[in-house]
Motif scaffolding. Structure first.
Motif, PDB file in Angstrom:
ATOM      1  N   ASN A   1      40.768  38.154  50.955  1.00  0.00           N
ATOM      2  CA  ASN A   1      41.644  37.070  51.376  1.00  0.00           C
ATOM      3  C   ASN A   1      41.268  35.769  50.672  1.00  0.00           C
ATOM      4  N   VAL A   2      40.814  35.877  49.424  1.00  0.00           N
ATOM      5  CA  VAL A   2      40.376  34.718  48.644  1.00  0.00           C
ATOM      6  C   VAL A   2      40.719  34.936  47.171  1.00  0.00           C
ATOM      7  N   PHE A   3      40.647  33.869  46.388  1.00  0.00           N
ATOM      8  CA  PHE A   3      40.726  33.970  44.938  1.00  0.00           C
ATOM      9  C   PHE A   3      39.422  34.598  44.458  1.00  0.00           C
ATOM     10  N   ILE A   4      39.505  35.548  43.545  1.00  0.00           N
ATOM     11  CA  ILE A   4      38.310  36.192  43.013  1.00  0.00           C
ATOM     12  C   ILE A   4      37.856  35.429  41.781  1.00  0.00           C
ATOM     13  N   GLY A   5      36.686  34.826  41.884  1.00  0.00           N
ATOM     14  CA  GLY A   5      36.121  34.081  40.769  1.00  0.00           C
ATOM     15  C   GLY A   5      34.923  33.276  41.223  1.00  0.00           C
ATOM     16  N   ALA A   6      34.039  32.971  40.290  1.00  0.00           N
ATOM     17  CA  ALA A   6      32.839  32.201  40.613  1.00  0.00           C
ATOM     18  C   ALA A   6      33.188  30.762  40.986  1.00  0.00           C
ATOM     19  N   THR A   7      34.306  30.281  40.464  1.00  0.00           N
ATOM     20  CA  THR A   7      34.780  28.927  40.800  1.00  0.00           C
ATOM     21  C   THR A   7      36.251  29.022  41.167  1.00  0.00           C
ATOM     22  N   PRO A   8      36.719  28.139  42.024  1.00  0.00           N
ATOM     23  CA  PRO A   8      38.127  28.192  42.425  1.00  0.00           C
ATOM     24  C   PRO A   8      39.034  27.712  41.292  1.00  0.00           C
ATOM     25  N   PRO A   9      40.289  28.150  41.285  1.00  0.00           N
ATOM     26  CA  PRO A   9      41.222  27.701  40.251  1.00  0.00           C
ATOM     27  C   PRO A   9      41.606  26.235  40.428  1.00  0.00           C
ATOM     28  N   ALA A  10      41.413  25.732  41.627  1.00  0.00           N
ATOM     29  CA  ALA A  10      41.693  24.324  41.937  1.00  0.00           C
ATOM     30  C   ALA A  10      40.824  23.934  43.123  1.00  0.00           C
ATOM     31  N   PRO A  11      40.497  22.662  43.255  1.00  0.00           N
ATOM     32  CA  PRO A  11      39.669  22.233  44.384  1.00  0.00           C
ATOM     33  C   PRO A  11      40.280  22.657  45.729  1.00  0.00           C
ATOM     34  N   GLY A  12      39.423  23.138  46.605  1.00  0.00           N
ATOM     35  CA  GLY A  12      39.851  23.506  47.944  1.00  0.00           C
ATOM     36  C   GLY A  12      40.393  24.916  48.098  1.00  0.00           C
ATOM     37  N   ILE A  13      40.538  25.654  47.005  1.00  0.00           N
ATOM     38  CA  ILE A  13      41.033  27.036  47.086  1.00  0.00           C
ATOM     39  C   ILE A  13      39.859  27.944  47.476  1.00  0.00           C
ATOM     40  N   PRO A  14      40.000  28.701  48.572  1.00  0.00           N
ATOM     41  CA  PRO A  14      38.920  29.621  48.937  1.00  0.00           C
ATOM     42  C   PRO A  14      38.706  30.650  47.832  1.00  0.00           C
ATOM     43  N   HIS A  15      37.444  30.931  47.540  1.00  0.00           N
ATOM     44  CA  HIS A  15      37.132  31.873  46.472  1.00  0.00           C
ATOM     45  C   HIS A  15      35.830  32.602  46.785  1.00  0.00           C
ATOM     46  N   ALA A  16      35.625  33.706  46.076  1.00  0.00           N
ATOM     47  CA  ALA A  16      34.374  34.456  46.178  1.00  0.00           C
ATOM     48  C   ALA A  16      34.082  35.054  44.807  1.00  0.00           C
ATOM     49  N   ALA A  17      32.831  35.013  44.416  1.00  0.00           N
ATOM     50  CA  ALA A  17      32.404  35.570  43.135  1.00  0.00           C
ATOM     51  C   ALA A  17      32.483  37.094  43.185  1.00  0.00           C
ATOM     52  N   PRO A  18      32.790  37.733  42.059  1.00  0.00           N
ATOM     53  CA  PRO A  18      32.858  39.201  42.034  1.00  0.00           C
ATOM     54  C   PRO A  18      31.588  39.875  42.573  1.00  0.00           C
ATOM     55  N   ASP A  19      30.410  39.333  42.269  1.00  0.00           N
ATOM     56  CA  ASP A  19      29.167  39.927  42.774  1.00  0.00           C
ATOM     57  C   ASP A  19      29.109  39.901  44.296  1.00  0.00           C
ATOM     58  N   GLN A  20      29.603  38.815  44.884  1.00  0.00           N
ATOM     59  CA  GLN A  20      29.623  38.697  46.350  1.00  0.00           C
ATOM     60  C   GLN A  20      30.576  39.743  46.941  1.00  0.00           C
ATOM     61  N   ILE A  21      31.720  39.917  46.327  1.00  0.00           N
ATOM     62  CA  ILE A  21      32.680  40.901  46.815  1.00  0.00           C
ATOM     63  C   ILE A  21      32.122  42.314  46.654  1.00  0.00           C
ATOM     64  N   ALA A  22      31.466  42.576  45.542  1.00  0.00           N
ATOM     65  CA  ALA A  22      30.890  43.900  45.295  1.00  0.00           C
ATOM     66  C   ALA A  22      29.889  44.275  46.386  1.00  0.00           C
ATOM     67  N   GLN A  23      29.197  43.299  46.931  1.00  0.00           N
ATOM     68  CA  GLN A  23      28.227  43.576  48.001  1.00  0.00           C
ATOM     69  C   GLN A  23      28.906  44.159  49.236  1.00  0.00           C
ATOM     70  N   ALA A  24      30.143  43.740  49.501  1.00  0.00           N
ATOM     71  CA  ALA A  24      30.872  44.287  50.650  1.00  0.00           C
ATOM     72  C   ALA A  24      31.151  45.777  50.439  1.00  0.00           C
ATOM     73  N   TYR A  25      31.540  46.143  49.224  1.00  0.00           N
ATOM     74  CA  TYR A  25      31.782  47.555  48.924  1.00  0.00           C
ATOM     75  C   TYR A  25      30.487  48.360  49.048  1.00  0.00           C
ATOM     76  N   TRP A  26      29.424  47.820  48.490  1.00  0.00           N
ATOM     77  CA  TRP A  26      28.143  48.521  48.528  1.00  0.00           C
ATOM     78  C   TRP A  26      27.673  48.723  49.972  1.00  0.00           C
ATOM     79  N   ALA A  27      27.837  47.692  50.790  1.00  0.00           N
ATOM     80  CA  ALA A  27      27.424  47.800  52.195  1.00  0.00           C
ATOM     81  C   ALA A  27      28.229  48.878  52.921  1.00  0.00           C
ATOM     82  N   LEU A  28      29.528  48.933  52.680  1.00  0.00           N
ATOM     83  CA  LEU A  28      30.342  49.971  53.321  1.00  0.00           C
ATOM     84  C   LEU A  28      29.893  51.362  52.872  1.00  0.00           C
ATOM     85  N   HIS A  29      29.533  51.483  51.609  1.00  0.00           N
ATOM     86  CA  HIS A  29      29.091  52.779  51.086  1.00  0.00           C
ATOM     87  C   HIS A  29      27.734  53.186  51.649  1.00  0.00           C
TER      88      HIS A  29
END
Length: 142
Positions: free
Chosen positions: A102-130
């Motif tokens: 539910n966020v922009f995927i990237g280390a930095t947001p495309p514009a100020p105030g846009i919620p974002h998450a770095a790919p490594d952070q998102i990958a941790q969610a997959y790894w935890a589920l596995h």
């Protein structure tokens, strides 16, 4: 392990504009694609008594965005099916879960105030589920 993360862009369709013709491609891409992928790997997982099935949805699968009505409907259908897989395959050693991004995927947001998450952070969610197993969903919010 199967990780299914299809993305075909954001099709801006309001709820009153949804038709069979603009919903069908979303269902085929998201739900039918996932069903096809699982059909290819599930027999081997069942024979082995272990496996992980991970699927990506957007946040709209949980809390719909009106401007993405067709996509959200297809993602919600995928989410429902995966949760049913989780509820019926767990005793056979198969983990099934979704990651709702539910966020922009990237280390930095495309514009100020846009919620974002770095790919490594998102990958941790997959790894935890596995690795932790037993959970059927993770939500990535800003």
């Amino acid at each position: 392990m199967l990780e299914f993360s299809p993305y075909a862009g954001l099709n801006r369709i309001l709820p009153a504009e949804v038709t069979i013709d603009n919903l069908r491609p979303e269902i085929e891409h998201l739900l039918y694609g996932a069903v096809t992928a699982v059909g290819a790997v599930l027999p081997g997982m069942l024979a082995a008594g272990t496996g992980t099935l991970l699927f990506t949805t957007g946040g709209g699968a949980i809390a719909p965005y009106p401007m993405l009505a067709a996509t959200n409907a297809a993602q919600a259908a995928l989410r429902n099916w995966v949760h049913n897989l989780h509820n019926t395959l767990g005793e056979q050693g198969i983990q099934a879960a979704t990651v709702a991004i539910n966020v922009f995927i990237g280390a930095t947001p495309p514009a100020p105030g846009i919620p974002h998450a770095a790919p490594d952070q998102i990958a941790q969610a997959y790894w935890a589920l596995h690795t932790e197993r037993g959970q059927h969903e993770r939500v990535i919010n800003g």
